[in-house]
Structure formats: structure tokens, C-alpha cells
Design an enzyme around this catalytic site. Structure first.
Site, PDB file in Angstrom:
ATOM      1  N   PHE A 130       0.865  -1.175   0.000  1.00  0.00           N
ATOM      2  CA  PHE A 130       0.000   0.000   0.000  1.00  0.00           C
ATOM      3  C   PHE A 130       0.900   1.223   0.000  1.00  0.00           C
ATOM      4  O   PHE A 130       1.536   1.534   1.005  1.00  0.00           O
ATOM      5  CB  PHE A 130      -0.887  -0.030   1.244  1.00  0.00           C
ATOM      6  CG  PHE A 130      -1.951   1.041   1.321  1.00  0.00           C
ATOM      7  CD1 PHE A 130      -3.183   0.853   0.711  1.00  0.00           C
ATOM      8  CD2 PHE A 130      -1.723   2.204   2.038  1.00  0.00           C
ATOM      9  CE1 PHE A 130      -4.181   1.820   0.816  1.00  0.00           C
ATOM     10  CE2 PHE A 130      -2.712   3.167   2.149  1.00  0.00           C
ATOM     11  CZ  PHE A 130      -3.940   2.985   1.545  1.00  0.00           C
ATOM     12  N   ILE A 164       7.187   1.911   2.768  1.00  0.00           N
ATOM     13  CA  ILE A 164       6.143   1.066   2.193  1.00  0.00           C
ATOM     14  C   ILE A 164       6.434  -0.384   2.565  1.00  0.00           C
ATOM     15  O   ILE A 164       7.401  -0.987   2.091  1.00  0.00           O
ATOM     16  CB  ILE A 164       6.059   1.251   0.670  1.00  0.00           C
ATOM     17  CG1 ILE A 164       5.942   2.743   0.325  1.00  0.00           C
ATOM     18  CG2 ILE A 164       4.900   0.441   0.119  1.00  0.00           C
ATOM     19  CD1 ILE A 164       4.811   3.466   1.036  1.00  0.00           C
ATOM     20  N   GLU A 364       0.614   4.553  10.498  1.00  0.00           N
ATOM     21  CA  GLU A 364      -0.850   4.671  10.428  1.00  0.00           C
ATOM     22  C   GLU A 364      -1.357   5.853  11.253  1.00  0.00           C
ATOM     23  O   GLU A 364      -2.439   5.814  11.838  1.00  0.00           O
ATOM     24  CB  GLU A 364      -1.548   3.384  10.893  1.00  0.00           C
ATOM     25  CG  GLU A 364      -1.025   2.111  10.280  1.00  0.00           C
ATOM     26  CD  GLU A 364      -1.215   2.017   8.783  1.00  0.00           C
ATOM     27  OE1 GLU A 364      -1.809   2.939   8.200  1.00  0.00           O
ATOM     28  OE2 GLU A 364      -0.750   1.034   8.206  1.00  0.00           O
TER      29      GLU A 364
END
Length: 385
Positions: A130, A164, A364
Site C-alpha cells: 500500500f 512502504i 498509520e
């Protein structure tokens, strides 16, 4: 199979048989595939791709998608907790594959894209990554500079991403780029010319995982690579909500593992002529760790029930991620103290969990971003920008 602290919490009385089953599936996988090798792998910075296939055989990789229909949301959270009790790197693997990459395809992809990727990814036969974060805009995804430009019937992607997860092992990358009409999502075959993923060296956290610098040097992808439903930055951020939910559960696994190490040693080790567990200050520390653990698990369970009812908000997830990471860090630090000098050695998993939680605290969404999301909800004032 319950632990001493789970018995005191009586968590099982609040779980369905299916949820308990998923917890045990994940716990068994950790016992068989992760716990026997994780200390050596952390030291050697070794990621084991075969664990993806083991996850696929259990059905765990499909839970974030299946849970939207059959109520397995809490089962997925419990699986995250068990994986992170083994090591944060493998809960990260589940999050990247399922909550981020597969959810992006399932939520925004065409039927052809879903048929092409989801069965293989659910089976652990294909790995996704992602690609949202950029080198100079980690907490500001709206400032992304990776571009998507039309060239005839194709798109040309140019730019760079950083941190990533597993990009050098991935078969497909979910890439977010700025087009003329706004942010869009694309599925990029990692074998494409101009795609490069280089592992970031020198990591002292998540050492059994791989995070990469990714570059797109005029990577040409067909129009069919665009995710038709992924238009606007909000679509990317919606996927992060799913990942943050898994973190709220996962970090309590790292906390439990550390707590259990301290509890076990306190019973076995003697000092001043009696077991450590008989000392008042040690019991006070154990009690504090348990109450923090109980608080975190019950918050995660509440979030899971809300999510299953489709009532979970982004601010509620931020509350869970921010609060539970802090609780886990406090439990791990306290456990290290109970273990004494031995707590800084690899004889116990505590320092490994402590190091991993530093990365989990940042990715996150940093602490500050979650504080501002919560603050915006409380005050109706946006202080993020």
C-alpha cells in the site's frame, strides 16, 4: 486455550464461538511458525514470506473483507492480537495484505481487478503493498507529489514513496497518486519497468519485516490499472481506518506477551528468600499492568462491536489506536522493570516488543495526528492544517 490474565478478564464470556475459533487459529499459527524463530529473525533482520502462505491456509487473510458481511470483525481483531503477541512484524503483514491492499481492491476495484487479485491474495499466493506515504509528507498525505499523467489510453506514474511495507516482496502495489482531477488509486504490477523498491536499512524496530523506499520512474500502466472507485484522498484514508482498528487490537498482544513474561518470572525467581511474586511492590506492578491490559482489550472489543454494526467512526478508531499504543508501551516498560537486568536481553521478548511499539506508535498516524483527529471531533475546530 486461555491464559491466566485472560481468565481474570473473562474475555471469553463476551466472545462468540466463531471469534474464539479465529483467536485460536491465529494463536496456533504463532506457536508453530513465528515464536520458534522470531528472536533469531529479529536479530538477523529476516522476513519469512512463507508465513503469508500459512496465513492464507488459515483463512485469516480474508477476514477484513468477510467481516463486513458475517460478523467476523472481532475475530479479525483477536487474530491481530495473537499475531502481535508473536511479533508486530507479522501483524503488520496481515494489516498490509488484508486491511490495506485487499480492502482497497475489494472496496474500489472493478470486478476484473477483484477476480485477478483477491483469490490469490486471500490464499497467500500473491502479496500486495500500500503505497501512500511519501518522503516529505508522511503525516500530510494531501501534500503528495507522486503524479499520474494521462498518455493516450495509459497512465504514467512518477514520484517516490517511503516506508512502504513489504514492497520489495509484493506482486502488486496499491499506489496513490495525484492526477489532474485529484488523487486516484492504481494497481501497479511490481514487475513494471520503472518500479523500484529498496529496503530501508538501519532499522532498530520491526526488524522481522521490510519497509522500502519506492520510486516510480515514468511507470506506464494501462487504464485498466486504475481503481474505478478510488477517487479522492478520502478513499485512501478510509483504508487506514481499517488498519488502525487492527492496531488497536494488535498492540495488546505485545503487551500481553510482555506481561506474561514478567508474571511467570515473578513466580519462579527468588529474592530476599522468597518469590518475587510475594513482594508487595511486584504485585502492585502486576496489578497495574493487568488493569492497563484490561482497559485496552475492552476498548478494542467495543470498537469491534461498533465496526460490526457499521457505526465505527474515524475518531473512535483514533482513540483506540492512540490510547492502546500508549497502554501497551506502559505495560512493556513495567514488565521490563519486573524482569530486572535480564529484561534487556533476548531471553525475554520484552525489548523486542518495546522496539516494535515505537514504530507502531508512528505508522498509520502519529500520536499527534490522532490527538488532533480526536480534538477536532471534541471541539468542532480543525487544528490539523
Amino acid at each position: 486455550m486461555t491464559t491466566t490474565i485472560d481468565t481474570l478478564l473473562d474475555l471469553e464470556s463476551r466472545l462468540t464461538p466463531a471469534e474464539i475459533m479465529w483467536r485460536e487459529v491465529a494463536r496456533t499459527l504463532v506457536d508453530e511458525h513465528i515464536r520458534p524463530v522470531i528472536d533469531d529473525d529479529f536479530e538477523a533482520q529476516r522476513f519469512r514470506p512463507e508465513i503469508l502462505r500459512a496465513l492464507g491456509r488459515t483463512g485469516l487473510l480474508s477476514l477484513p473483507i468477510a467481516s463486513r458481511d458475517d460478523g467476523e470483525t472481532v475475530g479479525y481483531g483477536l487474530a491481530c492480537m495473537e499475531l502481535e503477541a508473536g511479533d508486530s512484524s507479522y501483524r503488520t503483514l496481515l494489516s498490509v495484505q488484508s486491511s490495506l491492499a485487499m480492502t482497497s481492491i475489494d472496496s474500489y476495484g472493478s470486478e476484473e481487478q477483484k477476480d485477478r487479485w483477491l483469490p490469490a491474495m486471500a490464499a497467500g499466493e500473491a502479496l500486495g503493498c500500500f503505497a501512500l506515504t511519501e518522503p516529505h509528507s508522511g503525516s500530510d498525505p494531501g501534500g503528495m507529489t507522486t503524479s499520474a499523467t494521462r498518455r493516450g489510453d495509459d497512465w504514467v506514474l512518477s514520484g517516490a514513496k517511503r516506508w512502504i511495507g513489504l514492497a520489495n516482496h509484493a506482486d502488486v502495489a496499491v499506489v496513490w497518486a495525484r492526477a489532474e482531477d485529484g488523487v486516484r488509486g492504481f494497481l501497479v504490477d511490481t514487475a513494471s519497468r520503472g518500479f523500484s523498491a529498496v529496503p530501508i536499512g538501519g532499522k532498530l524496530s520491526l526488524r522481522a519485516s521490510v519497509q522500502c523506499d519506492v520510486t516510480f520512474d515514468d511507470v506506464v500502466v494501462p487504464s485498466s490499472a486504475a481503481l474505478p472507485g478510488a477517487e479522492g484522498l478520502g478513499t485512501a484514508l478510509a483504508c487506514l481506518v481499517n488498519a488502525r482498528y487492527g492496531i488497536a487490537w494488535g498492540v495488546m498482544g505485545a503487551a500481553r506477551s510482555s506481561f506474561e513474561s514478567a508474571l511467570d518470572l515473578s513466580r519462579r525467581r527468588r529474592a530476599f528468600g522468597e518469590p518475587l511474586a510475594r513482594r508487595q511492590l511486584v504485585q502492585a506492578k502486576l496489578a497495574d499492568m493487568f488493569t492497563d491490559y484490561q482497559r485496552g482489550v475492552l476498548v478494542a472489543l467495543h470498537l469491534g462491536r461498533l465496526k460490526a454494526e457499521k457505526r465505527l467512526s474515524a475518531a473512535q478508531v483514533s482513540t483506540g489506536k492512540l490510547g492502546n499504543v500508549r497502554l501497551a508501551q506502559r505495560i512493556v516498560r513495567t514488565a521490563r522493570g519486573v524482569l530486572g537486568g535480564d529484561g534487556v536481553t533476548s531471553a525475554f521478548p520484552v525489548m523486542r516488543h518495546m522496539a516494535n511499539l515505537e514504530a507502531v506508535s508512528t505508522y498509520e498516524g502519529t500520536e499527534e495526528i490522532h490527538q488532533l483527529i480526536i480534538g477536532r471531533t471534541l471541539t468542532a475546530e480543525n487544528a490539523i492544517r
